[in-house]
Design a protein around this motif. Structure first.
Motif, PDB file in Angstrom:
ATOM      1  N   LEU A  27      78.926 118.160 -18.029  1.00  0.00           N
ATOM      2  CA  LEU A  27      78.107 118.830 -17.013  1.00  0.00           C
ATOM      3  C   LEU A  27      76.744 119.239 -17.565  1.00  0.00           C
ATOM      4  O   LEU A  27      75.722 119.094 -16.890  1.00  0.00           O
ATOM      5  CB  LEU A  27      78.841 120.045 -16.466  1.00  0.00           C
ATOM      6  CG  LEU A  27      80.022 119.764 -15.535  1.00  0.00           C
ATOM      7  CD1 LEU A  27      80.780 121.046 -15.251  1.00  0.00           C
ATOM      8  CD2 LEU A  27      79.560 119.114 -14.254  1.00  0.00           C
ATOM      9  N   LEU A  28      76.738 119.740 -18.788  1.00  0.00           N
ATOM     10  CA  LEU A  28      75.456 120.128 -19.386  1.00  0.00           C
ATOM     11  C   LEU A  28      74.586 118.908 -19.681  1.00  0.00           C
ATOM     12  O   LEU A  28      73.359 118.958 -19.534  1.00  0.00           O
ATOM     13  CB  LEU A  28      75.701 120.950 -20.650  1.00  0.00           C
ATOM     14  CG  LEU A  28      76.340 122.326 -20.407  1.00  0.00           C
ATOM     15  CD1 LEU A  28      76.618 123.017 -21.726  1.00  0.00           C
ATOM     16  CD2 LEU A  28      75.462 123.184 -19.521  1.00  0.00           C
ATOM     17  N   ILE A  30      74.611 116.153 -17.914  1.00  0.00           N
ATOM     18  CA  ILE A  30      74.091 115.725 -16.610  1.00  0.00           C
ATOM     19  C   ILE A  30      72.906 116.596 -16.214  1.00  0.00           C
ATOM     20  O   ILE A  30      71.903 116.094 -15.686  1.00  0.00           O
ATOM     21  CB  ILE A  30      75.205 115.765 -15.543  1.00  0.00           C
ATOM     22  CG1 ILE A  30      76.216 114.656 -15.811  1.00  0.00           C
ATOM     23  CG2 ILE A  30      74.637 115.639 -14.139  1.00  0.00           C
ATOM     24  CD1 ILE A  30      77.460 114.742 -14.948  1.00  0.00           C
ATOM     25  N   ALA A  31      72.994 117.905 -16.479  1.00  0.00           N
ATOM     26  CA  ALA A  31      71.884 118.806 -16.150  1.00  0.00           C
ATOM     27  C   ALA A  31      70.636 118.440 -16.952  1.00  0.00           C
ATOM     28  O   ALA A  31      69.527 118.426 -16.412  1.00  0.00           O
ATOM     29  CB  ALA A  31      72.283 120.258 -16.424  1.00  0.00           C
ATOM     30  N   SER A  34      69.233 115.028 -15.708  1.00  0.00           N
ATOM     31  CA  SER A  34      68.553 115.073 -14.411  1.00  0.00           C
ATOM     32  C   SER A  34      67.062 115.353 -14.577  1.00  0.00           C
ATOM     33  O   SER A  34      66.250 114.897 -13.758  1.00  0.00           O
ATOM     34  CB  SER A  34      69.193 116.113 -13.505  1.00  0.00           C
ATOM     35  OG  SER A  34      68.962 117.411 -13.997  1.00  0.00           O
ATOM     36  N   ILE A  64      71.123 120.044  -8.670  1.00  0.00           N
ATOM     37  CA  ILE A  64      72.013 119.452  -9.676  1.00  0.00           C
ATOM     38  C   ILE A  64      72.116 120.355 -10.902  1.00  0.00           C
ATOM     39  O   ILE A  64      73.214 120.625 -11.398  1.00  0.00           O
ATOM     40  CB  ILE A  64      71.519 118.041 -10.061  1.00  0.00           C
ATOM     41  CG1 ILE A  64      71.704 117.078  -8.897  1.00  0.00           C
ATOM     42  CG2 ILE A  64      72.248 117.524 -11.298  1.00  0.00           C
ATOM     43  CD1 ILE A  64      71.044 115.737  -9.090  1.00  0.00           C
ATOM     44  N   ILE A  65      70.991 120.845 -11.377  1.00  0.00           N
ATOM     45  CA  ILE A  65      70.987 121.681 -12.585  1.00  0.00           C
ATOM     46  C   ILE A  65      71.744 122.996 -12.332  1.00  0.00           C
ATOM     47  O   ILE A  65      72.588 123.402 -13.132  1.00  0.00           O
ATOM     48  CB  ILE A  65      69.542 121.950 -13.051  1.00  0.00           C
ATOM     49  CG1 ILE A  65      68.938 120.666 -13.625  1.00  0.00           C
ATOM     50  CG2 ILE A  65      69.498 123.065 -14.094  1.00  0.00           C
ATOM     51  CD1 ILE A  65      67.480 120.765 -13.979  1.00  0.00           C
ATOM     52  N   PHE A  67      74.001 123.731  -9.993  1.00  0.00           N
ATOM     53  CA  PHE A  67      75.428 123.496  -9.776  1.00  0.00           C
ATOM     54  C   PHE A  67      76.152 123.250 -11.097  1.00  0.00           C
ATOM     55  O   PHE A  67      77.208 123.825 -11.359  1.00  0.00           O
ATOM     56  CB  PHE A  67      75.636 122.296  -8.838  1.00  0.00           C
ATOM     57  CG  PHE A  67      77.078 121.888  -8.736  1.00  0.00           C
ATOM     58  CD1 PHE A  67      77.967 122.630  -7.991  1.00  0.00           C
ATOM     59  CD2 PHE A  67      77.536 120.763  -9.412  1.00  0.00           C
ATOM     60  CE1 PHE A  67      79.299 122.264  -7.906  1.00  0.00           C
ATOM     61  CE2 PHE A  67      78.864 120.388  -9.340  1.00  0.00           C
ATOM     62  CZ  PHE A  67      79.753 121.141  -8.580  1.00  0.00           C
ATOM     63  N   ASN A  68      75.587 122.401 -11.944  1.00  0.00           N
ATOM     64  CA  ASN A  68      76.241 122.096 -13.220  1.00  0.00           C
ATOM     65  C   ASN A  68      76.331 123.323 -14.123  1.00  0.00           C
ATOM     66  O   ASN A  68      77.346 123.543 -14.779  1.00  0.00           O
ATOM     67  CB  ASN A  68      75.526 120.957 -13.938  1.00  0.00           C
ATOM     68  CG  ASN A  68      75.770 119.626 -13.273  1.00  0.00           C
ATOM     69  OD1 ASN A  68      76.759 119.431 -12.588  1.00  0.00           O
ATOM     70  ND2 ASN A  68      74.862 118.697 -13.475  1.00  0.00           N
ATOM     71  N   LEU A  69      75.290 124.107 -14.168  1.00  0.00           N
ATOM     72  CA  LEU A  69      75.313 125.307 -15.007  1.00  0.00           C
ATOM     73  C   LEU A  69      76.314 126.343 -14.497  1.00  0.00           C
ATOM     74  O   LEU A  69      77.074 126.923 -15.279  1.00  0.00           O
ATOM     75  CB  LEU A  69      73.922 125.915 -15.107  1.00  0.00           C
ATOM     76  CG  LEU A  69      72.918 125.133 -15.948  1.00  0.00           C
ATOM     77  CD1 LEU A  69      71.556 125.815 -15.907  1.00  0.00           C
ATOM     78  CD2 LEU A  69      73.397 124.990 -17.368  1.00  0.00           C
ATOM     79  N   PHE A  71      78.966 125.809 -12.617  1.00  0.00           N
ATOM     80  CA  PHE A  71      80.320 125.298 -12.796  1.00  0.00           C
ATOM     81  C   PHE A  71      80.742 125.374 -14.259  1.00  0.00           C
ATOM     82  O   PHE A  71      81.889 125.695 -14.569  1.00  0.00           O
ATOM     83  CB  PHE A  71      80.423 123.863 -12.269  1.00  0.00           C
ATOM     84  CG  PHE A  71      81.831 123.367 -12.147  1.00  0.00           C
ATOM     85  CD1 PHE A  71      82.745 124.028 -11.355  1.00  0.00           C
ATOM     86  CD2 PHE A  71      82.236 122.238 -12.831  1.00  0.00           C
ATOM     87  CE1 PHE A  71      84.044 123.574 -11.236  1.00  0.00           C
ATOM     88  CE2 PHE A  71      83.530 121.779 -12.731  1.00  0.00           C
ATOM     89  CZ  PHE A  71      84.438 122.446 -11.930  1.00  0.00           C
ATOM     90  N   SER A  72      79.816 125.115 -15.181  1.00  0.00           N
ATOM     91  CA  SER A  72      80.117 125.236 -16.613  1.00  0.00           C
ATOM     92  C   SER A  72      80.426 126.687 -16.979  1.00  0.00           C
ATOM     93  O   SER A  72      81.366 126.957 -17.734  1.00  0.00           O
ATOM     94  CB  SER A  72      78.947 124.742 -17.454  1.00  0.00           C
ATOM     95  OG  SER A  72      78.718 123.383 -17.226  1.00  0.00           O
TER      96      SER A  72
END
Length: 129
Positions: A27-28, A30-31, A34, A64-65, A67-69, A71-72
């Protein structure tokens, strides 16, 4: 010795929670990735003179950033909490005493298997002779 203990604890928890650790790292990544994609999209839109789409690209990048942060962070915070499903399984799991008390319904052969301490395989029986 203290360094060895720290290393042992680190590897123990990394192995225990490897699935979540992998998800968090992905996830990180992907952030971070992006941001690079956004830079390429901005240059492409400048080349094609379609600047009206820059706003959409910026909003998507930050969605995207964020959401990923989040969720992490959620995965990290819930890492050491026990799962409710696991606790329910432990509560619903029949105990040895329950099995012995419910042995009334079993045939004699099943009762013998229930109370037998060890089951022998065919190889164990051959070696025992």
């Amino acid at each position: 010795m203290f360094k060895q203990m720290k290393s042992a604890l680190f590897w123990y928890y990394l192995f225990k929670f490897r699935k979540r650790a992998i998800i968090i790292v992905l996830l990180l990544l992907i952030a971070l990735f992006s941001n690079f994609i956004y830079a390429d999209i901005v240059e492409y839109l400048k080349l094609k003179n379609r600047l009206q789409y820059l706003e959409i690209a910026l909003i998507l990048k930050w969605i995207i950033i964020i959401f990923n942060l989040t969720f992490s962070i959620y995965l990290i915070l819930t890492l050491f909490k026990k799962d409710d499903e696991f606790e329910e399984k432990e509560k619903n799991k029949p105990k040895k005493d329950d099995i012995k008390h419910s042995a009334k319904d079993f045939s004699q052969r099943e009762k013998d298997l229930l109370y037998k301490k060890t089951l022998k395989t065919k190889a164990d029986m051959l070696l025992g002779k």
